[in-house]
Motif scaffolding. Structure first.
Motif, mmCIF file in Angstrom:
data_model
loop_
_atom_site.group_PDB
_atom_site.id
_atom_site.type_symbol
_atom_site.label_atom_id
_atom_site.label_comp_id
_atom_site.label_asym_id
_atom_site.label_seq_id
_atom_site.Cartn_x
_atom_site.Cartn_y
_atom_site.Cartn_z
ATOM 1 N N GLU A 14 0.483 -1.318 0.020
ATOM 2 C CA GLU A 14 -0.119 -0.345 -0.329
ATOM 3 C C GLU A 14 1.315 1.163 0.178
ATOM 4 O O GLU A 14 0.585 2.480 -0.407
ATOM 5 C CB GLU A 14 -0.472 -0.107 1.189
ATOM 6 C CG GLU A 14 -2.246 -0.816 1.216
ATOM 7 C CD GLU A 14 -1.631 -2.216 1.525
ATOM 8 O OE1 GLU A 14 -0.852 -2.453 1.620
ATOM 9 O OE2 GLU A 14 -2.630 -2.985 1.319
ATOM 10 N N PHE A 15 1.950 1.728 0.565
ATOM 11 C CA PHE A 15 2.575 1.918 0.672
ATOM 12 C C PHE A 15 3.698 2.314 -0.617
ATOM 13 O O PHE A 15 4.463 3.347 -0.794
ATOM 14 C CB PHE A 15 3.416 2.230 1.675
ATOM 15 C CG PHE A 15 3.110 2.445 2.664
ATOM 16 C CD1 PHE A 15 1.564 2.669 3.119
ATOM 17 C CD2 PHE A 15 3.273 1.314 4.146
ATOM 18 C CE1 PHE A 15 1.116 2.376 4.567
ATOM 19 C CE2 PHE A 15 2.789 1.959 5.339
ATOM 20 C CZ PHE A 15 1.671 2.039 5.232
ATOM 21 N N VAL A 51 1.735 10.887 4.751
ATOM 22 C CA VAL A 51 2.583 10.529 6.559
ATOM 23 C C VAL A 51 2.476 9.619 6.819
ATOM 24 O O VAL A 51 1.262 8.611 6.704
ATOM 25 C CB VAL A 51 1.972 11.688 7.143
ATOM 26 C CG1 VAL A 51 3.110 11.560 8.543
ATOM 27 C CG2 VAL A 51 2.172 13.407 6.921
ATOM 28 N N ILE A 52 3.599 8.510 6.860
ATOM 29 C CA ILE A 52 3.195 7.769 7.675
ATOM 30 C C ILE A 52 3.759 7.574 9.243
ATOM 31 O O ILE A 52 4.389 7.794 9.139
ATOM 32 C CB ILE A 52 3.418 6.146 6.963
ATOM 33 C CG1 ILE A 52 3.515 6.100 5.764
ATOM 34 C CG2 ILE A 52 3.759 4.632 7.477
ATOM 35 C CD1 ILE A 52 4.010 5.310 4.787
ATOM 36 N N PHE A 53 2.452 7.026 10.229
ATOM 37 C CA PHE A 53 3.119 6.438 11.258
ATOM 38 C C PHE A 53 3.100 5.461 11.782
ATOM 39 O O PHE A 53 2.488 4.393 11.845
ATOM 40 C CB PHE A 53 2.239 7.094 12.333
ATOM 41 C CG PHE A 53 1.305 8.358 12.376
ATOM 42 C CD1 PHE A 53 1.981 9.396 12.098
ATOM 43 C CD2 PHE A 53 0.550 9.178 12.568
ATOM 44 C CE1 PHE A 53 2.540 11.451 12.178
ATOM 45 C CE2 PHE A 53 -0.054 10.546 12.044
ATOM 46 C CZ PHE A 53 1.008 11.643 12.195
ATOM 47 N N ALA A 89 -1.739 5.479 7.382
ATOM 48 C CA ALA A 89 -1.144 6.384 6.631
ATOM 49 C C ALA A 89 -2.106 7.269 5.864
ATOM 50 O O ALA A 89 -3.482 6.875 6.907
ATOM 51 C CB ALA A 89 -0.890 5.690 5.253
ATOM 52 N N PHE A 90 -2.008 9.050 5.981
ATOM 53 C CA PHE A 90 -2.680 10.052 6.229
ATOM 54 C C PHE A 90 -2.200 10.268 4.747
ATOM 55 O O PHE A 90 -0.795 10.592 4.180
ATOM 56 C CB PHE A 90 -2.598 11.227 7.302
ATOM 57 C CG PHE A 90 -3.176 10.622 7.825
ATOM 58 C CD1 PHE A 90 -3.905 10.562 8.796
ATOM 59 C CD2 PHE A 90 -2.348 9.469 8.940
ATOM 60 C CE1 PHE A 90 -4.939 10.453 10.089
ATOM 61 C CE2 PHE A 90 -2.799 9.526 10.578
ATOM 62 C CZ PHE A 90 -4.051 9.307 10.921
ATOM 63 N N ARG A 91 -2.747 10.480 3.826
ATOM 64 C CA ARG A 91 -2.611 11.628 3.082
ATOM 65 C C ARG A 91 -3.278 13.361 3.243
ATOM 66 O O ARG A 91 -3.311 13.301 4.301
ATOM 67 C CB ARG A 91 -3.623 10.970 2.360
ATOM 68 C CG ARG A 91 -3.351 12.157 1.010
ATOM 69 C CD ARG A 91 -4.483 12.642 -0.424
ATOM 70 N NE ARG A 91 -4.673 10.582 -0.280
ATOM 71 C CZ ARG A 91 -6.074 10.157 -0.886
ATOM 72 N NH1 ARG A 91 -6.985 10.626 -0.168
ATOM 73 N NH2 ARG A 91 -5.686 9.359 -1.380
ATOM 74 N N LYS A 92 -2.222 14.104 2.848
ATOM 75 C CA LYS A 92 -1.971 15.331 2.606
ATOM 76 C C LYS A 92 -1.494 16.140 1.830
ATOM 77 O O LYS A 92 -1.306 15.125 0.714
ATOM 78 C CB LYS A 92 -0.867 15.716 4.580
ATOM 79 C CG LYS A 92 0.814 15.461 4.033
ATOM 80 C CD LYS A 92 1.741 16.292 4.360
ATOM 81 C CE LYS A 92 3.007 16.525 3.955
ATOM 82 N NZ LYS A 92 3.420 16.982 2.731
#
Lengths: 893, 178
Positions: free
Chosen positions: A638-639, A674-676, A726-729
């Motif tokens: 996915e990343f 951004v991935i945490f 994961a977040f989209r920004k």
């Protein structure tokens, strides 16, 4: 009679030994026979003492006794309590401690020892207390506790000390009993006997050490005076520093608590105490220059002492101070320079590495000259320390790379062992990597070195680097000769890596390809399989264009699986019909936890000075971490669409230490995402966690939209697992926000021994601390070697200048550090150092904003008499919006 | 972080070839005989050429601080952790060194130390107990080793002389036997 002691073979040493050693020809069996005299009805005290000495001699030389032998000796020794001879009794005490009888045997001597404990003779009492406490188990302690309590406050120091020291040991095993002595121990702290006071204070602190308030009270009352013993004073200084450290939060308001006490100790008449105090002051967190000065003055006096121990202690402390406060130490430079010729090479090395840290750019050349003379007569381990210091010096003053690189290459040509040579090569490799201007000269030095290098490991490492970097230089062809020479002259391992390096040149540079092919064909006749195989492979592929690209991957690309996992898979792979498939290798990283845990306790030989000269994080040791992150992240499909990883933060702890679940988070920043990464560890052996995920509430982070979450399937005890969210920004915008996190999981009770589940389990959750994405997450530290050139290369159109009033601040140094931390940029050209009393400072900062945008900052700070700080910030970047963003960061901070 | 009282890791007394005369380890950092001997060998090799005869010398060895002093064919060492206060270690070394000198009546050499090994071993026992410094004053240490005051009729001086006489006699007898 001569046959009893047949003279040994003619060997001078042995001859000498036999002349004077009363233990010559001693044998365990014979001594054990002799020990039978212990059983004689009429004891010969002197003879018995001699036999004990012989037994102790054997133990001391490392002889071991079997369990039966030990038991026999122990039983025999207990018989000696019948003798009234004091000398013998003292030896018996010692012997019992050395044998350390097993718990079922102890009972034999307890009554004798308890009798001695009640003796009128103080020395008997002291010794029997020490012996009994050493060998006893908890059960007996209850019986003798009353005696021990009395002994603590005995008027004879020998008895009191014996009880107190035994108490310190017993506290580890029987804390409850020892804690009941608190009142007596407190009384003993006031003892006039120096060592009693020391032992009492140590025990009292240990009894109370888990109670912060009690320790703080103890320190408060004792620092007012009444401690006279120097050793006790040293202890009190240690405890005071601890209290200061724990109460450090409210220092903004005024003076540091207890600082006056430490300063008073600097004037103590015993060197031991002054040193302890000086060291404590230098180790205060956030120590100011005003606080440091008196301590530095004391240490400076020690530098010119006639005693090596004092000089060493002082220079070692100053060396540490120089890492964080180089300017505070400059006053001692003259004394330090005279120490370069100190007889004691440890002192000389510490002096020189301190000077390297405190020196400014102009003194580098002079220092280097002195070091050149110094290097020839010190041992390799010290040379390594110097090399490491020079490496960090070079990173600090990149302009000086020529002098320093020449120095490194000249010492590279001299004699030296592997570790030393490796340290030099490593340093050159780092300099090549960090200082672009130094690359070509560095490569040439390395080429010359491998012409005459006896270490295969270093040769192959250098050849690998030549293969990577050589083709990118202005004149790649000149390296070919050096590399091909290796093919002719070296062993098979080096030849093989030389062949690979050659192929890389042929692959990258079309013009050189025909020549490389000629050279590679010559290797077909090599007598080593690996060399021939490599040559054949490269010749075949270089000749055909369509597989060239493939080769490029195999030569330059990295394996995308962790090597340790590959190794494990290969080991379990049985040669069979099925070919080995790389894609079956696990991409999950093995936990590194165990290594981290060991780190603080492990003592390695190389650590001697290594820790002291380690620079303030300037070394690019972090390079490997992003690589591992990148591999880990790219193993999750996915990343893959997120593009290139821009920055990974340092781990942020989201749980308190020693809670049931330990979680830390790493922020991976991409251009649009951004991935945490949550590293979770289950610290309860009786639990198995399943479906572990982190649920994030991002309502305080408007710009961010959650796109993906990956949970950990199963989390057994102490095996870390990684969950991801994961977040989209928005692209290019410096989006910030706060995230609140909850750990969700399914708990199963398990049998810790078998690991089998014991019940159905239940759902549970655990609140974690918040995580923030802030502006510095979008900036990486990327230094530039020539700031002026870089600055002028950027369009002045995009320059943004603004001035800020920062209000009243303690001093400039801390303010500067705070600004740099907020910006997350790299200070260049040594401008991160400023005089502690500086009124103004200009620093050059460089970094890269997300989207590969270079940012440079000229930062000027000034402070006036009222401690008002003003700041001027001039920013240039490749993109105007980034210049603005930097100002926004400051404006919002 | 836990603060600890000064701890002594080991006290070594080696001869001029680096062989053990008397040693005492108070720490588990060296788990077996081989590790201990390796440490002794390494520290001896690194200090052998230094002159530690007038003043005690000091250095870092394998991550430990050691202070040392040499006299005739004997090498005295006291080792502590890498963060230990050097002057505390030096005080312990001085205490040991002076106590041995007192007990051997200044003839400090391998021969006399071996002949009076019992006194030297007791000395080690009286200076440090399980890593904790027990006493540093050489006179007090020597007094406790000799059990002075425990038995009124044999004072220290006579005791050592009678012991010395006894060993001398033994020595003579042995050389006659050869």
């Amino acid at each position: 009679m001569a046959s009893i002691h047949p003279p040994p073979k003619k060997d001078d040493d042995r001859e000498d030994d036999s002349e004077y050693s009363p233990f010559y020809g001693i044998e365990k069996g014979a001594v054990l026979q002799e020990a039978r005299v212990f059983n004689d009805p009429q004891l010969d005290a002197r003879r018995c003492a001699q036999v004990i000495t012989k037994l102790l001699y054997l133990i001391n030389q490392g002889e071991t006794f079997t369990k039966t032998e030990e038991t026999e000796v122990f039983f025999a020794v207990t018989k000696l309590f019948q003798s009234k001879e004091v000398g013998l009794r003292r030896m018996v005490y010692l012997m019992i401690k050395e044998i350390a009888p097993s718990s079922d045997e102890v009972i034999i001597v307890t009554s004798s020892l308890m009798k001695d404990m009640n003796s009128k003779t103080d020395l008997y009492r002291a010794n029997s207390i020490r012996v009994l406490c050493r060998i006893t188990d908890g059960g007996l302690l209850g019986q003798i506790e009353r005696y021990l309590k009395q002994a603590v406050v005995d008027k004879n120091p020998v008895v009191s000390s014996a009880a107190l020291v035994s108490g310190i040991h017993l506290l580890q095993t029987n804390p409850d009993i020892v804690k009941r002595w608190s009142n007596e121990v407190q009384e003993a702290v006031q003892s006039k006997a120096s060592l009693v006071q020391f032992h009492a204070l140590a025990l009292l602190h240990q009894i109370r050490q888990n109670d912060r308030l009690a320790v703080s009270k103890l320190v408060t009352s004792l620092t007012r005076g009444s401690v006279r013993s120097p050793l006790a004073q040293c202890l009190l200084i240690r405890y005071t520093s601890q209290v200061i450290k724990e109460s450090a939060t409210n220092t903004q308001t005024g003076d540091r608590p207890f600082y006056d006490y430490l300063e008073g100790c600097l004037r103590h008449k015993t060197d031991m105490v002054t040193l302890e105090a000086a060291r404590a002051v230098t180790e205060l967190s956030g120590v100011t220059s005003r606080e440091l000065t008196p301590a530095i003055t004391v240490l400076q006096l020690f530098l010119s002492s006639s005693k090596p121990v004092l000089r060493f202690a002082a220079v070692r402390t100053l060396n540490k101070v120089a890492m964080t406060h180089p300017l505070a130490v400059t006053n001692c430079n003259i004394d330090m320079e005279s120490l370069i010729s100190d007889q004691n090479r440890s002192i000389a090395t510490l002096a020189i590495t301190t000077l390297l840290k405190t020196g400014n750019e102009s003194s580098v050349d002079r220092l280097m000259k002195q070091i050149t003379n110094f290097m020839s007569d010190i041992a390799d381990e010290f040379k390594i320390v110097v090399v490491e210091a020079i490496r960090s010096l070079c990173l600090k003053f990149p302009q000086k790379y020529r002098t320093l690189m020449n120095f490194l290459s000249s010492i590279l040509r001299e004699e030296g062992g592997f570790d030393y040579k490796k340290a030099i090569v490593d340093s050159i490799l780092i300099l090549i990597k960090e200082i672009p201007d130094a690359k070509e000269s560095g490569l040439v030095h390395l080429c010359e070195f491998i012409e005459d290098c006896e270490f295969t490991y270093l040769s192959t490492q250098i050849l690998h680097l030549l293969g990577l970097e050589g083709p990118k230089t202005s004149d790649p062809s000149k390296y070919i000769r050096y590399i091909y020479n290796r093919v002719i002259l070296e062993n098979a391992t080096v030849r093989a890596s030389a062949v690979t390096a050659l192929a890389k040149f042929g692959l990258t540079i079309d013009a050189l390809r025909p020549r490389v092919l000629v050279l590679l064909r010559r290797c077909f006749y090599d007598n080593d399989d690996e060399v021939r195989d490599r040559a054949t492979l490269y010749v075949e592929t270089l000749a055909e264009d369509d597989i060239l690209k493939q080769l490029k991957n195999s030569l330059f690309g990295d394996l995308d699986v962790p090597l340790a996992n590959l190794e494990a898979s290969l080991q379990s792979y049985n040669a069979s019909e099925i070919p080995f498939d790389l894609s079956t290798v696990s991409r999950e990283l093995k936990p590194e936890q165990s290594v981290e845990k060991k780190a603080p306790t492990s003592k390695k030989a190389g650590k001697d000075f290594g820790t002291m000269v380690a620079t303030n994080g300037a070394l690019p040791s972090g390079t490997s971490a992003p690589d591992t992150y990148e591999k880990l992240l790219s193993s999750i499909p996915e990343f893959l669409g997120f593009g290139k990883l821009f920055k990974s933060s340092a781990p942020v702890e989201l749980t308190e230490a020693e809670t049931e679940y330990s979680v830390n988070a790493i922020k991976h920043v991409y251009l649009r995402h951004v991935i945490f990464q949550f590293n979770c560890t289950n610290t309860i052996a009786e639990q198995l966690l399943e479906k572990v995920s982190v649920v994030i509430d991002s309502s305080d982070a408007e710009d961010f939209e959650e796109v993906f979450s990956k949970h950990v399937e199963s989390l057994p005890y102490n095996v870390p697992g990684q969950a991801f969210v994961a977040f989209r920004k928005p692209e290019g915008v410096c989006s910030v926000g706060k995230f609140s996190n909850t750990l969700k999981f399914h708990v199963n009770e398990v049998d810790p021994t078998t690991g089998e589940k014991e019940d159905e389990g239940y759902e549970d959750e655990y609140q974690l601390e918040d995580l923030e994405v802030t502006a510095p997450d979008y900036i990486v530290k990327v230094g530039v070697s020539n700031f002026k050139n870089a600055w002028e290369a950027l369009d002045p159109e995009f320059e943004r200048v603004n001035e800020y009033g920062l209000g009243v601040r303690e001093n400039l140094q801390d303010t500067f550090q705070a600004v740099v931390t907020i910006l997350g940029m790299q200070p260049c050209e040594g401008t991160d150092v400023l005089a502690s009393n500086a009124r103004s400072h200009t620093s050059l900062l460089a970094g890269e904003f997300i989207g590969d945008i270079q940012v440079l900052v000229r930062l000027s700070l000034g402070i006036d008499a009222q401690k008002q700080v003003a700041m001027k910030l001039a920013v240039r970047a490749e993109d105007q919006s980034v210049s603005d963003a930097i100002h926004e960061i400051i404006a919002n901070a | 972080m836990e603060v600890s009282a000064p701890l002594i890791k080991n006290i070594l007394l080696l001869d001029s070839e680096g062989k053990r005369v008397a040693v005492k380890y108070y720490s588990d950092d060296w788990p077996n005989l081989a590790a201990k001997l390796a440490f002794e060998k390494s520290i001896f090799a690194k200090t052998q050429r230094t002159s530690a005869r007038t003043e005690a010398e000091i250095g870092m060895f394998d991550g430990y601080i050691a202070v040392y002093k040499f006299i005739s064919d004997l090498h005295f060492y006291v080792t502590g952790g890498e963060d230990e206060n050097e002057l505390i270690l030096a005080t312990v070394l001085q205490g040991f060194f002076d106590a041995v000198s007192l007990l051997l009546r200044s003839s400090v050499e391998k021969k006399t130390v071996l002949e009076n090994l019992d006194l030297v071993l007791l000395c080690l026992d009286e200076i440090v107990d399980g890593g904790i410094i027990l006493e540093t004053d050489s006179h007090v240490i020597a007094g406790r080793v000799a059990m002075r005051g425990a038995d009124a009729d044999v004072p220290l001086s006579e005791q050592t002389i009678s012991q010395a006489l006894a060993t001398a006699k033994e020595h003579l007898a042995r050389s006659l036997l050869k």
